[in-house]
Design a protein around this motif. Sequence first.
Motif, PDB file in Angstrom:
ATOM      1  N   UNK A 212       0.837  -1.208   0.000  1.00  0.00           N
ATOM      2  CA  UNK A 212       0.000   0.000   0.000  1.00  0.00           C
ATOM      3  C   UNK A 212       0.868   1.252   0.000  1.00  0.00           C
ATOM      4  N   UNK A 213       2.001   1.172   0.670  1.00  0.00           N
ATOM      5  CA  UNK A 213       2.910   2.314   0.707  1.00  0.00           C
ATOM      6  C   UNK A 213       3.375   2.658  -0.711  1.00  0.00           C
ATOM      7  N   UNK A 214       3.648   1.604  -1.477  1.00  0.00           N
ATOM      8  CA  UNK A 214       4.097   1.816  -2.862  1.00  0.00           C
ATOM      9  C   UNK A 214       3.015   2.546  -3.673  1.00  0.00           C
ATOM     10  N   UNK A 215       1.768   2.135  -3.464  1.00  0.00           N
ATOM     11  CA  UNK A 215       0.671   2.753  -4.217  1.00  0.00           C
ATOM     12  C   UNK A 215       0.425   4.198  -3.795  1.00  0.00           C
ATOM     13  N   UNK A 216       0.815   4.528  -2.585  1.00  0.00           N
ATOM     14  CA  UNK A 216       0.577   5.896  -2.108  1.00  0.00           C
ATOM     15  C   UNK A 216       1.364   6.915  -2.940  1.00  0.00           C
ATOM     16  N   UNK A 217       2.487   6.476  -3.498  1.00  0.00           N
ATOM     17  CA  UNK A 217       3.275   7.366  -4.364  1.00  0.00           C
ATOM     18  C   UNK A 217       2.421   8.003  -5.448  1.00  0.00           C
ATOM     19  N   UNK A 218       1.711   7.144  -6.201  1.00  0.00           N
ATOM     20  CA  UNK A 218       0.940   7.687  -7.321  1.00  0.00           C
ATOM     21  C   UNK A 218      -0.306   8.410  -6.832  1.00  0.00           C
ATOM     22  N   UNK A 219      -0.846   7.966  -5.709  1.00  0.00           N
ATOM     23  CA  UNK A 219      -2.033   8.638  -5.166  1.00  0.00           C
ATOM     24  C   UNK A 219      -1.676  10.079  -4.811  1.00  0.00           C
TER      25      UNK A 219
ATOM     26  N   UNK B 250      -6.495   2.995 -10.567  1.00  0.00           N
ATOM     27  CA  UNK B 250      -5.332   3.845 -10.835  1.00  0.00           C
ATOM     28  C   UNK B 250      -4.228   2.947 -11.334  1.00  0.00           C
TER      29      UNK B 250
ATOM     30  N   UNK C 297      -0.635   2.392 -10.692  1.00  0.00           N
ATOM     31  CA  UNK C 297       0.283   2.904  -9.669  1.00  0.00           C
ATOM     32  C   UNK C 297       1.722   2.923 -10.167  1.00  0.00           C
TER      33      UNK C 297
ATOM     34  N   UNK D 163       4.677   6.417 -12.606  1.00  0.00           N
ATOM     35  CA  UNK D 163       5.931   7.164 -12.566  1.00  0.00           C
ATOM     36  C   UNK D 163       7.103   6.372 -13.153  1.00  0.00           C
TER      37      UNK D 163
ATOM     38  N   UNK E 203      -5.627  -0.623  -7.281  1.00  0.00           N
ATOM     39  CA  UNK E 203      -4.437  -0.088  -7.949  1.00  0.00           C
ATOM     40  C   UNK E 203      -3.919  -1.142  -8.916  1.00  0.00           C
TER      41      UNK E 203
ATOM     42  N   UNK F 228       8.390   8.433  -3.387  1.00  0.00           N
ATOM     43  CA  UNK F 228       8.408   8.890  -1.999  1.00  0.00           C
ATOM     44  C   UNK F 228       9.036   7.843  -1.098  1.00  0.00           C
ATOM     45  N   UNK F 229       8.834   6.604  -1.458  1.00  0.00           N
ATOM     46  CA  UNK F 229       9.341   5.515  -0.625  1.00  0.00           C
ATOM     47  C   UNK F 229      10.054   4.507  -1.510  1.00  0.00           C
TER      48      UNK F 229
END
Lengths: 79, 501
Positions: free
Chosen positions: A25-32, B192, B194, B197, B277, B497-498
């Motif tokens: 889920x953390x990975x998906x938060x990037x695009x969100x 979406x 994901x 990028x 996603x 970001x991560x």
Amino acid sequence: MITKEELLSLMETASKAEGTTMPLYTKHINSTLFLSRFDEEEKERIQKILLRLNSESTDHAKIFKQLINQIKNGSADVY
Amino acid sequence: MLVLIFIIVYFVCRAVFLSYAVSSPLEKVLGLLFFAAEAYVMFHAFGYFLGIYKLTKSKKSEPKITELTSFPPVAILIPARHEPKEILENTIASCYNLSYPSKTIYILDDSSKQEYMAEAKEIAQKYDCQLFRREVWHGAKAGILNDCIKNLTDKYIVIFDADQNPISSFLTKTISILENDSELALIQTPQYYSNLQSSNVAFAANMQQACFYEYICEAKSIDGAMMCCGTNFVVRRETLADVGGFDESTVTEDFATSFKLHLRGWKTLYYNHVSVFGQGPENLSAYFSQQNRWAMGNIAVLKKVLAKLWKSPSALRPLQWWEYLVTSSYYSVSWAYLFLIFCPIAYIIFDIPSFFMKPTVYMFSFLPYLILSQLIFYAGMKNRNYAPSKILRGQLLFFLSLPTYCKGTLLGLFGVSRKFIVTKKSDIGRVSYKQLWPQISLWAINLSAITWGINRFAYDRSPAVAVNLVWITYHFLLCSSIFYFNDKLEGSDKMALFDSA
């Protein structure tokens, strides 16, 4: 009351869930966030909070693993 | 409505000039074809703007969601064929974490290679889910779905592609909506990409998808013609049985099956809340192969739609017919675009006119339509938080896909069967330019025409040469985006970001 075997099974399930889905889920938060309406300042703030949550979750997963091992190696059979 | 008025004004002017034009038979034929191509493009533009108009006029009502007191059994089906282990495992893990107690996960493994079969088995064991394999291959994805479903008794069927990661509340909300309306057969949700990028193609594909999911689907849902998109949807099993399972005769079994459901009077709903996603195609080869499949499938459904409309026009409501006609003919608009691209070239190089109108009249009748339609399109997407610069990339990718759509629609029209190719998501980076020969040829032809046109304009400074030269330059610039897309996204790491741990 719950037996050692049942407790371990539930804890393994919870551990598996935390270990696999948090990074996912953390990975998906990037695009969100990338597509969100938040301005840069807000994005940065959210990013910091999420990074902290991510790191805390990693620590939690480690503690949880330790707890599972403790129960496995312990002599108690009913909790 | 103003767009509609501008379209009518433009077409009246065009018709008048075309009928009074003094031209040779060849020019007359080309002129008529040009007129027809414009009409076809505008028919689809009108479909889009009508959708926006309906959305602005209708009161948006959210479907009723109540807290579930009982949890009807749900079968989650994940068809997979030669899917990388990590991608499949992520999907199974996210399904495993759906906060719904009465669920069974099935991996529908269609792999023929031992390594992928072993990986699917390993994942199934790890997450305690069912592994289904078929003995006789038929009907691609629809075939394996039908084979699995015929053994199931669950009330609802959920289907995710092998690279889709739902969030934990996906089932509680969608099942609640279905439980509150017994006539509702299917709920489709958006997604979406994901990995937007990771490559320019994935980014632009996501923007194209946004145009589809933000306005087109909502408008279809209002008209009671929301179609199934093949993944991220929940269907009531009995309704699927009512129409004989998924349609195996086309490569877009989702669209064809929706048509059958609507013919049987079942309702469908689009629930516009992103709760899944996915992974978009990351290079042009994967993207074009996906688009080719969609174009083939859609045109095959168009044939079914037209046949049914001819035989029983009362089988669907007029608005449902309208939506099916617009959607199933969408990819064939590529032929009209391609013709419109070649006409200015024919004029500049061979001096064959196909567009008969005084430049001043053209300016005052066409430009208002062009400007207003673009403004509405971009403002509409901006309203949903998609900046014009992002949406533009989706449009550029659409333009580059025109040869692919032409090929796909032709194959679909003549029923030429092609092996179902799963869209590859893991290939990032450049594709050989040999593979992109249709786009490169189009680019080279436009470049040659510009060179020739500049030379011609030096001797003949007529407005007609100038206007055609402007169009060719515009098409050339659009074609040049092939070099932008056939590359990795620069600095993608900076956006992350991560680290994906």
